[in-house]
Design a protein around this motif. Structure first.
Motif, mmCIF file in Angstrom:
data_model
loop_
_atom_site.group_PDB
_atom_site.id
_atom_site.type_symbol
_atom_site.label_atom_id
_atom_site.label_comp_id
_atom_site.label_asym_id
_atom_site.label_seq_id
_atom_site.Cartn_x
_atom_site.Cartn_y
_atom_site.Cartn_z
ATOM 1 N N LYS A 35 0.956 -1.033 -0.001
ATOM 2 C CA LYS A 35 0.098 0.048 0.114
ATOM 3 C C LYS A 35 0.717 1.091 0.000
ATOM 4 C CE LYS A 35 -3.938 -0.269 0.229
ATOM 5 N NZ LYS A 35 -4.900 -0.250 -0.836
ATOM 6 N N ALA A 36 2.127 1.114 0.411
ATOM 7 C CA ALA A 36 3.148 2.168 0.599
ATOM 8 C C ALA A 36 4.425 1.540 0.573
ATOM 9 C CB ALA A 36 2.940 3.218 1.641
ATOM 10 N N LYS A 38 8.968 2.854 0.292
ATOM 11 C CA LYS A 38 9.852 4.088 0.072
ATOM 12 C C LYS A 38 11.344 3.561 0.427
ATOM 13 C CE LYS A 38 8.409 7.389 2.962
ATOM 14 N NZ LYS A 38 7.837 8.468 3.767
ATOM 15 N N PHE A 133 4.962 7.227 6.885
ATOM 16 C CA PHE A 133 4.110 7.560 5.810
ATOM 17 C C PHE A 133 3.257 8.589 6.182
ATOM 18 C CE2 PHE A 133 5.853 3.072 4.873
ATOM 19 C CZ PHE A 133 6.377 3.377 3.473
ATOM 20 N N GLU A 137 1.007 9.320 0.842
ATOM 21 C CA GLU A 137 2.013 8.300 0.252
ATOM 22 C C GLU A 137 1.343 6.886 0.311
ATOM 23 O OE1 GLU A 137 5.973 10.026 1.395
ATOM 24 O OE2 GLU A 137 5.059 9.440 3.315
ATOM 25 N N ILE A 138 0.335 6.739 0.751
ATOM 26 C CA ILE A 138 -0.348 5.430 0.832
ATOM 27 C C ILE A 138 -1.700 5.379 -0.347
ATOM 28 C CG2 ILE A 138 -1.628 3.966 2.401
ATOM 29 C CD1 ILE A 138 -0.773 5.734 4.669
#
Ligand code: CDP
Ligand code: MG
Length: 140
Positions: A35-36, A38, A133, A137-138
């Motif tokens: 789902k996110a 980085k 997050f 960002e999700i």
């Protein structure tokens, strides 16, 4: 925060060893949806705050050095029963005790450098997702 989410980090030594893709494949194969995601390097301050619950433990100083020593890959994962199922997928903290087929059995190099983090409760999963997050960002 939905209770079908968990938070993970691929830890610095696993990223440095080029295992990000293989570990991510195992996560997806096990049915988790990303789902996110980085790549980032934690400051010592951020690593210390993330692991603040372990502040009094003898390994805390080394843990903070290690976790801030190179880039990590942070992810929010979704799946029914995410927290428990992900802990099962990563295996025991000490790779010597991790079951066959688990991420730590395959990729951890020691009890300290054990390739991945996984949240230990729905409550901590929510805190850890928020730590790394922001809402934009999700993915929905
Ligand atoms: O990551 P996990 O929830 O399985 O273990 P933890 O007890 O919450 O410890 C957090 C992290 O601290 C571990 O994943 C290890 O990287 C490190 N650790 C360590 O270096 N030495 C220990 N005796 C226990 C944990
Ligand atoms: Mg833990």
């Amino acid at each position: 925060m939905a209770t079908n989410r968990t938070f993970t980090m691929i830890k610095p030594e696993a990223v440095a060893q080029g295992n990000t893709g293989k570990i991510t494949d195992m996560i997806i194969e096990a049915g988790f949806k990303i789902k996110a995601m980085k790549l980032k390097q934690l400051t010592k301050e951020a690593a210390g705050e993330f692991y603040a619950v372990h502040k009094e433990r003898p390994f805390y100083g080394e843990l903070v050095e290690y976790m801030s020593g190179g880039p990590i890959v942070a992810m929010i994962l979704e799946k029914e029963n995410a927290v428990a199922d992900f802990r099962k997928l990563i295996g025991a903290t000490d790779p010597a005790e991790a079951e066959e087929g688990t991420i730590r059995k395959q990729f951890a190099t020691s009890k300290a450098e054990n390739a991945v983090h996984g949240s230990d409760s729905d409550e901590n999963a929510a805190i850890e997702c928020d730590f790394h997050f922001s809402a934009d960002e999700i993915v929905g």
